[in-house]
Design a protein around this motif. Structure first.
Motif, short mmCIF file in Angstrom:
data_model
loop_
_atom_site.label_atom_id
_atom_site.label_comp_id
_atom_site.label_asym_id
_atom_site.label_seq_id
_atom_site.Cartn_x
_atom_site.Cartn_y
_atom_site.Cartn_z
N UNK A 9 0.82 -1.19 0.00
CA UNK A 9 0.00 0.00 0.00
C UNK A 9 0.87 1.25 0.00
N UNK A 10 2.04 1.19 0.59
CA UNK A 10 2.97 2.31 0.60
C UNK A 10 4.31 1.85 0.04
N UNK A 11 4.75 2.44 -1.06
CA UNK A 11 6.06 2.07 -1.58
C UNK A 11 7.16 2.58 -0.64
N UNK A 12 8.24 1.84 -0.57
CA UNK A 12 9.35 2.26 0.27
C UNK A 12 10.03 3.47 -0.34
N UNK A 13 10.47 4.40 0.51
CA UNK A 13 11.13 5.61 0.03
C UNK A 13 12.17 6.07 1.04
N UNK A 14 13.17 6.75 0.54
CA UNK A 14 14.23 7.29 1.39
C UNK A 14 13.62 8.22 2.44
N UNK A 15 14.07 8.05 3.69
CA UNK A 15 13.61 8.91 4.76
C UNK A 15 12.44 8.37 5.57
N UNK A 16 11.83 7.27 5.12
CA UNK A 16 10.70 6.72 5.87
C UNK A 16 11.17 6.09 7.18
N UNK A 17 10.31 6.13 8.16
CA UNK A 17 10.56 5.50 9.45
C UNK A 17 9.40 4.56 9.73
N UNK A 18 9.70 3.27 9.89
CA UNK A 18 8.71 2.24 10.13
C UNK A 18 8.87 1.71 11.54
N UNK A 19 7.78 1.32 12.17
CA UNK A 19 7.79 0.80 13.54
C UNK A 19 7.34 -0.65 13.52
N UNK A 20 8.17 -1.54 14.07
CA UNK A 20 7.78 -2.93 14.27
C UNK A 20 7.63 -3.14 15.78
N UNK A 21 7.28 -4.33 16.17
CA UNK A 21 7.07 -4.61 17.59
C UNK A 21 8.36 -4.44 18.40
N UNK A 22 9.50 -4.81 17.82
CA UNK A 22 10.76 -4.81 18.57
C UNK A 22 11.68 -3.62 18.28
N UNK A 23 11.52 -2.97 17.12
CA UNK A 23 12.46 -1.91 16.74
C UNK A 23 11.85 -1.01 15.68
N UNK A 24 12.61 0.00 15.30
CA UNK A 24 12.25 0.88 14.20
C UNK A 24 13.10 0.50 12.99
N UNK A 25 12.63 0.83 11.80
CA UNK A 25 13.40 0.64 10.58
C UNK A 25 13.41 1.98 9.87
N UNK A 26 14.60 2.57 9.73
CA UNK A 26 14.74 3.86 9.07
C UNK A 26 15.44 3.66 7.74
N UNK A 27 14.80 4.05 6.65
CA UNK A 27 15.38 3.89 5.32
C UNK A 27 16.33 5.04 5.06
N UNK A 28 17.60 4.71 4.80
CA UNK A 28 18.64 5.70 4.62
C UNK A 28 18.85 6.02 3.14
N UNK A 29 18.99 5.00 2.30
CA UNK A 29 19.21 5.18 0.86
C UNK A 29 18.50 4.06 0.11
N UNK A 30 18.13 4.35 -1.15
CA UNK A 30 17.54 3.34 -2.01
C UNK A 30 18.21 3.36 -3.36
#
Length: 78
Positions: A9-30
């Motif tokens: 539903x949301x394409x991955x993009x530079x700068x996004x911050x995602x939250x999972x149960x255990x940690x965050x995922x921050x996209x740095x470069x694509x």
């Protein structure tokens, strides 16, 4: 003509911050095939190692772990 590809539903993009149960995922470069990301356990955590993996692999990980989008990149960043 129909395709059987599943699209997120949301394409991955530079700068996004995602939250999972255990940690965050921050996209740095694509790139075309690879994505660089950081995975801090808490917001603001310093000295977090940058990882590189295939884009489809990270998208699958986010879907499997029911990640939610916390931040969109600014309009000028992407």
């Amino acid at each position: 003509m129909s395709t059987n590809r599943k699209t997120s539903t949301r394409p991955l993009a530079k700068g996004q911050l995602w939250r999972t149960e255990k940690a965050y995922v921050q996209i740095v470069e694509m790139g075309k095939r690879l994505i660089h990301y950081k995975m801090p356990r808490e917001l603001g955590q310093r000295a977090v190692k940058t990882h590189t993996v295939g884009i489809e692999t990270l998208a699958s990980y986010l879907k499997t772990n029911r990640a939610t989008l916390v931040e969109e990149p600014a309009a000028g960043e992407a």
